[in-house]
Scaffold this motif. Structure first.
Motif, PDB file in Angstrom:
ATOM      1  N   ASP A  79       2.891   1.132   7.042  1.00 12.51           N
ATOM      2  CA  ASP A  79       2.885   2.498   7.576  1.00 12.51           C
ATOM      3  C   ASP A  79       3.701   2.587   8.864  1.00 12.51           C
ATOM      4  O   ASP A  79       4.506   3.506   9.045  1.00 12.51           O
ATOM      5  CB  ASP A  79       1.450   2.970   7.853  1.00 12.51           C
ATOM      6  CG  ASP A  79       0.673   3.274   6.587  1.00 12.51           C
ATOM      7  OD1 ASP A  79       1.300   3.492   5.528  1.00 12.51           O
ATOM      8  OD2 ASP A  79      -0.571   3.292   6.658  1.00 12.51           O
ATOM      9  N   ARG A  80       3.496   1.620   9.763  1.00 12.16           N
ATOM     10  CA  ARG A  80       4.246   1.616  11.024  1.00 12.16           C
ATOM     11  C   ARG A  80       5.741   1.449  10.764  1.00 12.16           C
ATOM     12  O   ARG A  80       6.572   2.182  11.316  1.00 12.16           O
ATOM     13  CB  ARG A  80       3.745   0.481  11.934  1.00 12.16           C
ATOM     14  CG  ARG A  80       4.505   0.382  13.263  1.00 12.16           C
ATOM     15  CD  ARG A  80       3.967  -0.724  14.150  1.00 12.16           C
ATOM     16  NE  ARG A  80       3.860  -2.023  13.510  1.00 12.16           N
ATOM     17  CZ  ARG A  80       4.893  -2.864  13.327  1.00 12.16           C
ATOM     18  NH1 ARG A  80       6.093  -2.519  13.714  1.00 12.16           N
ATOM     19  NH2 ARG A  80       4.694  -4.040  12.758  1.00 12.16           N
TER      20      ARG A  80
ATOM     21  N   TRP B 249       7.345   2.199   8.032  1.00 11.64           N
ATOM     22  CA  TRP B 249       7.862   3.395   7.364  1.00 11.64           C
ATOM     23  C   TRP B 249       8.136   4.490   8.402  1.00 11.64           C
ATOM     24  O   TRP B 249       9.159   5.177   8.338  1.00 11.64           O
ATOM     25  CB  TRP B 249       6.893   3.885   6.294  1.00 11.64           C
ATOM     26  CG  TRP B 249       7.339   5.142   5.635  1.00 11.64           C
ATOM     27  CD1 TRP B 249       6.697   6.338   5.634  1.00 11.64           C
ATOM     28  CD2 TRP B 249       8.534   5.353   4.867  1.00 11.64           C
ATOM     29  NE1 TRP B 249       7.415   7.273   4.925  1.00 11.64           N
ATOM     30  CE2 TRP B 249       8.545   6.689   4.442  1.00 11.64           C
ATOM     31  CE3 TRP B 249       9.597   4.527   4.509  1.00 11.64           C
ATOM     32  CZ2 TRP B 249       9.573   7.235   3.675  1.00 11.64           C
ATOM     33  CZ3 TRP B 249      10.638   5.064   3.741  1.00 11.64           C
ATOM     34  CH2 TRP B 249      10.619   6.391   3.334  1.00 11.64           C
ATOM     35  N   ASN B 250       7.249   4.641   9.380  1.00 13.44           N
ATOM     36  CA  ASN B 250       7.476   5.635  10.434  1.00 13.44           C
ATOM     37  C   ASN B 250       8.736   5.305  11.231  1.00 13.44           C
ATOM     38  O   ASN B 250       9.490   6.211  11.608  1.00 13.44           O
ATOM     39  CB  ASN B 250       6.258   5.728  11.360  1.00 13.44           C
ATOM     40  CG  ASN B 250       5.118   6.468  10.703  1.00 13.44           C
ATOM     41  OD1 ASN B 250       5.321   7.347   9.871  1.00 13.44           O
ATOM     42  ND2 ASN B 250       3.899   6.111  11.069  1.00 13.44           N
TER      43      ASN B 250
ATOM     44  N   GLU C 293      -0.936  -3.090   4.998  1.00 15.60           N
ATOM     45  CA  GLU C 293      -0.751  -1.655   4.793  1.00 15.60           C
ATOM     46  C   GLU C 293      -0.459  -0.928   6.109  1.00 15.60           C
ATOM     47  O   GLU C 293       0.383  -0.033   6.158  1.00 15.60           O
ATOM     48  CB  GLU C 293      -1.984  -1.044   4.114  1.00 15.60           C
ATOM     49  CG  GLU C 293      -2.189  -1.473   2.674  1.00 15.60           C
ATOM     50  CD  GLU C 293      -2.775  -2.882   2.530  1.00 15.60           C
ATOM     51  OE1 GLU C 293      -3.351  -3.416   3.520  1.00 15.60           O
ATOM     52  OE2 GLU C 293      -2.637  -3.457   1.438  1.00 15.60           O
ATOM     53  N   GLU C 294      -1.159  -1.327   7.176  1.00 17.11           N
ATOM     54  CA  GLU C 294      -0.909  -0.707   8.478  1.00 17.11           C
ATOM     55  C   GLU C 294       0.512  -1.029   8.964  1.00 17.11           C
ATOM     56  O   GLU C 294       1.197  -0.166   9.515  1.00 17.11           O
ATOM     57  CB  GLU C 294      -1.936  -1.199   9.505  1.00 17.11           C
ATOM     58  CG  GLU C 294      -3.325  -0.665   9.276  1.00 17.11           C
ATOM     59  CD  GLU C 294      -4.383  -1.358  10.114  1.00 17.11           C
ATOM     60  OE1 GLU C 294      -5.421  -0.718  10.358  1.00 17.11           O
ATOM     61  OE2 GLU C 294      -4.175  -2.531  10.517  1.00 17.11           O
TER      62      GLU C 294
ATOM     63  N   LYS D 193       4.153   1.172  -0.612  1.00 16.21           N
ATOM     64  CA  LYS D 193       4.757   1.377   0.711  1.00 16.21           C
ATOM     65  C   LYS D 193       5.595   0.184   1.172  1.00 16.21           C
ATOM     66  O   LYS D 193       6.702   0.374   1.663  1.00 16.21           O
ATOM     67  CB  LYS D 193       3.669   1.713   1.733  1.00 16.21           C
ATOM     68  CG  LYS D 193       4.182   2.051   3.122  1.00 16.21           C
ATOM     69  CD  LYS D 193       4.764   3.448   3.253  1.00 16.21           C
ATOM     70  CE  LYS D 193       3.836   4.575   3.061  1.00 16.21           C
ATOM     71  NZ  LYS D 193       2.966   5.006   4.087  1.00 16.21           N
TER      72      LYS D 193
ATOM     73  N   GLU E 216      -2.879  -5.893  12.653  1.00 21.01           N
ATOM     74  CA  GLU E 216      -2.681  -4.855  11.649  1.00 21.01           C
ATOM     75  C   GLU E 216      -2.650  -5.492  10.269  1.00 21.01           C
ATOM     76  O   GLU E 216      -2.171  -6.603  10.092  1.00 21.01           O
ATOM     77  CB  GLU E 216      -1.404  -4.050  11.911  1.00 21.01           C
ATOM     78  CG  GLU E 216      -0.132  -4.864  11.904  1.00 21.01           C
ATOM     79  CD  GLU E 216       1.103  -4.083  12.341  1.00 21.01           C
ATOM     80  OE1 GLU E 216       0.979  -2.899  12.688  1.00 21.01           O
ATOM     81  OE2 GLU E 216       2.183  -4.677  12.339  1.00 21.01           O
TER      82      GLU E 216
ATOM     83  N   ARG F 223       0.760   2.979  -4.016  1.00 20.95           N
ATOM     84  CA  ARG F 223       0.545   1.735  -3.270  1.00 20.95           C
ATOM     85  C   ARG F 223       1.805   0.856  -3.241  1.00 20.95           C
ATOM     86  O   ARG F 223       1.743  -0.356  -3.419  1.00 20.95           O
ATOM     87  CB  ARG F 223      -0.640   0.954  -3.830  1.00 20.95           C
ATOM     88  CG  ARG F 223      -1.946   1.699  -3.704  1.00 20.95           C
ATOM     89  CD  ARG F 223      -3.107   0.843  -4.179  1.00 20.95           C
ATOM     90  NE  ARG F 223      -4.352   1.551  -3.993  1.00 20.95           N
ATOM     91  CZ  ARG F 223      -5.116   1.448  -2.910  1.00 20.95           C
ATOM     92  NH1 ARG F 223      -4.747   0.684  -1.923  1.00 20.95           N
ATOM     93  NH2 ARG F 223      -6.237   2.127  -2.810  1.00 20.95           N
TER      94      ARG F 223
ATOM     95  N   HIS G 251      10.252   7.568  -1.757  1.00 19.59           N
ATOM     96  CA  HIS G 251       8.879   7.739  -1.263  1.00 19.59           C
ATOM     97  C   HIS G 251       8.172   8.863  -2.016  1.00 19.59           C
ATOM     98  O   HIS G 251       6.997   8.734  -2.365  1.00 19.59           O
ATOM     99  CB  HIS G 251       8.901   8.024   0.243  1.00 19.59           C
ATOM    100  CG  HIS G 251       7.537   8.186   0.828  1.00 19.59           C
ATOM    101  ND1 HIS G 251       7.007   9.419   1.112  1.00 19.59           N
ATOM    102  CD2 HIS G 251       6.599   7.274   1.175  1.00 19.59           C
ATOM    103  CE1 HIS G 251       5.784   9.264   1.614  1.00 19.59           C
ATOM    104  NE2 HIS G 251       5.519   7.974   1.671  1.00 19.59           N
TER     105      HIS G 251
END
Length: 172
Positions: free
Chosen positions: A26-27, A29-30, A22-23, A100, A19, A98, A91
């Motif tokens: 995202d993960r 953050w989830n 950025e990926e 995150k 990953e 950009r 957020h």
């Protein structure tokens, strides 16, 4: 996915996951959002319980000390909610900027802070109820074991796990 080394040329870590930065953000953050949901639900239930108490007939029978503890718990409950919601507000403000990874770091810090405030709140609410129902001595008998249990489950056990993982060479 490869086990030991990643193959994606955009991946900046060798952690067994293909990953990009950025990926991963995202993960992460989830994951932060899911933890916030769980934490916020419990905090809202405690807040509702506390707010409803003031409108019960027996509330007038509380001593001045009990009312002070009650108001402190109400403030702590509000503080816990504010801290737990702070990453969501950040957020929103930084949406599509950009940022995150920074939002995830902020969310992590806010979650740790919220866990601390909620742990004090949980112990405080139970001790308060024991004080009102059974008296001050019972409150201490509830407070001390609960505080020790939170300390062991939320801090000591994770610290031991982290040390063991690092000793085994797993730095994830």
């Amino acid at each position: 996915m490869p086990g030991d080394r990643d193959t994606d040329p955009l991946d900046d870590r060798f952690d067994g996951r293909d990953e990009t930065r950025e990926e991963r953000a995202d993960r992460n953050w989830n994951e932060v959002l899911q933890e916030l949901r769980v934490l916020q639900t419990g905090t809202q239930i405690l807040t509702g319980f506390l707010l409803a108490l003031a409108f019960q007939p027996a509330f007038a029978d509380l001593s001045d000390g009990q009312r002070t503890v009650y108001l402190g718990l109400v403030v702590l409950s509000a503080l816990s909610s504010i801290v737990a919601l702070a990453p969501v507000a950040l957020h929103r403000v930084l949406f599509q900027q950009r940022a995150k990874p920074a939002v995830v770091s902020y969310g992590h810090a806010a979650l740790i802070t919220a866990l601390l405030t909620v742990s004090v709140l949980l112990v405080g609410v139970v001790a308060f109820v024991f004080d009102v129902v059974l008296g001050g001595t019972a409150a201490w008998w509830a407070l001390i074991p609960l505080a020790l249990l939170i300390l062991v489950l939320w801090f000591v056990a994770p610290a031991i796990m982290r040390v063991r993982l690092r000793a085994n060479g797993d730095r994830r």
